[in-house]
Design a protein around this motif. Structure first.
Motif, mmCIF file in Angstrom:
data_model
loop_
_atom_site.group_PDB
_atom_site.id
_atom_site.type_symbol
_atom_site.label_atom_id
_atom_site.label_comp_id
_atom_site.label_asym_id
_atom_site.label_seq_id
_atom_site.Cartn_x
_atom_site.Cartn_y
_atom_site.Cartn_z
ATOM 1 N N ALA A 174 -4.642 11.398 -4.258
ATOM 2 C CA ALA A 174 -5.470 10.226 -4.563
ATOM 3 C C ALA A 174 -6.926 10.574 -4.858
ATOM 4 O O ALA A 174 -7.801 9.727 -4.733
ATOM 5 C CB ALA A 174 -5.382 9.184 -3.443
ATOM 6 N N PHE B 68 -4.714 11.423 3.837
ATOM 7 C CA PHE B 68 -3.985 12.309 2.931
ATOM 8 C C PHE B 68 -4.744 13.605 2.693
ATOM 9 O O PHE B 68 -5.959 13.587 2.480
ATOM 10 C CB PHE B 68 -3.744 11.633 1.579
ATOM 11 C CG PHE B 68 -2.815 10.449 1.634
ATOM 12 C CD1 PHE B 68 -1.535 10.576 2.152
ATOM 13 C CD2 PHE B 68 -3.217 9.221 1.167
ATOM 14 C CE1 PHE B 68 -0.676 9.497 2.197
ATOM 15 C CE2 PHE B 68 -2.366 8.128 1.210
ATOM 16 C CZ PHE B 68 -1.089 8.268 1.723
ATOM 17 N N PHE C 3 0.226 3.742 -3.045
ATOM 18 C CA PHE C 3 -0.489 4.986 -2.761
ATOM 19 C C PHE C 3 0.379 6.079 -2.156
ATOM 20 O O PHE C 3 -0.043 7.218 -2.080
ATOM 21 C CB PHE C 3 -1.670 4.719 -1.824
ATOM 22 C CG PHE C 3 -2.714 3.810 -2.399
ATOM 23 C CD1 PHE C 3 -3.554 4.239 -3.410
ATOM 24 C CD2 PHE C 3 -2.853 2.517 -1.937
ATOM 25 C CE1 PHE C 3 -4.517 3.397 -3.952
ATOM 26 C CE2 PHE C 3 -3.803 1.663 -2.460
ATOM 27 C CZ PHE C 3 -4.642 2.102 -3.467
ATOM 28 N N ARG D 277 -10.575 5.705 4.167
ATOM 29 C CA ARG D 277 -9.341 5.716 4.960
ATOM 30 C C ARG D 277 -8.245 6.530 4.279
ATOM 31 O O ARG D 277 -7.513 7.261 4.953
ATOM 32 C CB ARG D 277 -8.887 4.285 5.235
ATOM 33 C CG ARG D 277 -9.820 3.570 6.207
ATOM 34 C CD ARG D 277 -9.471 2.103 6.378
ATOM 35 N NE ARG D 277 -10.428 1.472 7.292
ATOM 36 C CZ ARG D 277 -10.102 0.562 8.190
ATOM 37 N NH1 ARG D 277 -8.866 0.122 8.298
ATOM 38 N NH2 ARG D 277 -11.030 0.061 8.977
ATOM 39 N N LEU D 278 -8.144 6.432 2.968
ATOM 40 C CA LEU D 278 -7.134 7.240 2.263
ATOM 41 C C LEU D 278 -7.474 8.726 2.337
ATOM 42 O O LEU D 278 -6.589 9.563 2.521
ATOM 43 C CB LEU D 278 -7.005 6.799 0.803
ATOM 44 C CG LEU D 278 -6.261 5.503 0.554
ATOM 45 C CD1 LEU D 278 -6.177 5.233 -0.953
ATOM 46 C CD2 LEU D 278 -4.867 5.520 1.164
ATOM 47 N N LEU E 247 -9.405 -0.424 -4.609
ATOM 48 C CA LEU E 247 -10.032 0.141 -3.418
ATOM 49 C C LEU E 247 -11.494 -0.249 -3.278
ATOM 50 O O LEU E 247 -12.236 -0.272 -4.262
ATOM 51 C CB LEU E 247 -9.970 1.668 -3.460
ATOM 52 C CG LEU E 247 -8.626 2.327 -3.230
ATOM 53 C CD1 LEU E 247 -8.726 3.828 -3.496
ATOM 54 C CD2 LEU E 247 -8.140 2.074 -1.817
ATOM 55 N N LEU F 133 -4.633 2.411 5.707
ATOM 56 C CA LEU F 133 -5.567 1.383 5.262
ATOM 57 C C LEU F 133 -5.696 0.246 6.278
ATOM 58 O O LEU F 133 -6.796 -0.268 6.508
ATOM 59 C CB LEU F 133 -5.123 0.812 3.912
ATOM 60 C CG LEU F 133 -5.260 1.746 2.717
ATOM 61 C CD1 LEU F 133 -4.592 1.142 1.491
ATOM 62 C CD2 LEU F 133 -6.717 2.063 2.427
ATOM 63 N N ALA G 232 0.830 -1.212 0.000
ATOM 64 C CA ALA G 232 0.000 0.000 0.000
ATOM 65 C C ALA G 232 0.861 1.257 0.000
ATOM 66 O O ALA G 232 0.564 2.225 -0.709
ATOM 67 C CB ALA G 232 -0.946 0.005 1.198
ATOM 68 N N ASP G 233 1.941 1.264 0.785
ATOM 69 C CA ASP G 233 2.851 2.418 0.793
ATOM 70 C C ASP G 233 3.458 2.634 -0.583
ATOM 71 O O ASP G 233 3.622 3.768 -1.029
ATOM 72 C CB ASP G 233 3.963 2.229 1.825
ATOM 73 C CG ASP G 233 3.500 2.459 3.255
ATOM 74 O OD1 ASP G 233 2.413 3.046 3.446
ATOM 75 O OD2 ASP G 233 4.229 2.056 4.176
ATOM 76 N N ALA H 66 0.217 5.183 3.547
ATOM 77 C CA ALA H 66 -1.032 4.564 3.111
ATOM 78 C C ALA H 66 -1.253 3.213 3.778
ATOM 79 O O ALA H 66 -2.388 2.866 4.121
ATOM 80 C CB ALA H 66 -1.056 4.406 1.595
#
Length: 165
Positions: A86, A81, A21, A76-77, A69, A29, A17-18, A25
């Protein structure tokens, strides 16, 4: 990863995820403090398929090694952020259609994260950051701004549960 798919852990998924995104992230997540609440569904061969929280599906893990997603993942994103990361911002006139799961078209895009490339997973939001849907970008951010026709985001899941009056 050098380990077998059956040994893939939530920590490994945080790393993915890092990478996909951006830094932070994975923790957004799949928060470490929520590990006990997350359910990791696996294929019969043991490969991770979906990560689900009590609030809903966070992500699915494709055979290409990328996440798609779910609405909970989009929420959550967005919380983790600052805008425009995103996000694809659309106008109010397309909100009912996007919420209903219809694609977001370029002519309605008001703003987009400049780092978006075709194929990236994004959240489709209104100007006030209200989540409308999640999906796959079909165009780069520049193309979304330049084009007056065509799909900008292939919407995978609309957020009709939060539809306004």
């Amino acid at each position: 990863m050098t380990e077998s798919a059956a040994e893939t852990t939530v920590d490994d998924l945080r790393t993915v995820a890092d990478y996909q995104f951006g830094a932070g992230a994975g923790a957004a997540l799949f928060p470490p403090e929520a590990d006990g609440e997350l359910t990791l569904h696996r294929s019969t061969g043991g490969r991770p398929r979906q990560v689900v929280a009590p609030e809903g599906r966070i992500v699915s893990y494709g055979t290409d090694g990328r996440f798609t997603l779910g609405l909970e993942g989009g929420r959550r994103l967005l919380a983790a952020f600052d805008p425009p990361t995103a996000r694809v911002v659309v106008g109010d006139e397309s909100a009912p259609f996007v919420r209903d799961g219809k694609n977001a078209f370029a002519k309605f895009v008001r703003e987009a994260d400049p780092a978006i490339r075709p194929g990236d997973e994004v959240a489709v939001v209104l100007g006030d950051d209200t989540l409308l849907a999640v999906g796959r970008a079909e165009l780069s951010a520049d193309a979304m701004a330049d084009f007056d026709a065509g799909a900008a985001v292939y919407v995978r899941e609309g957020n009709d549960a939060e539809a306004g009056p």
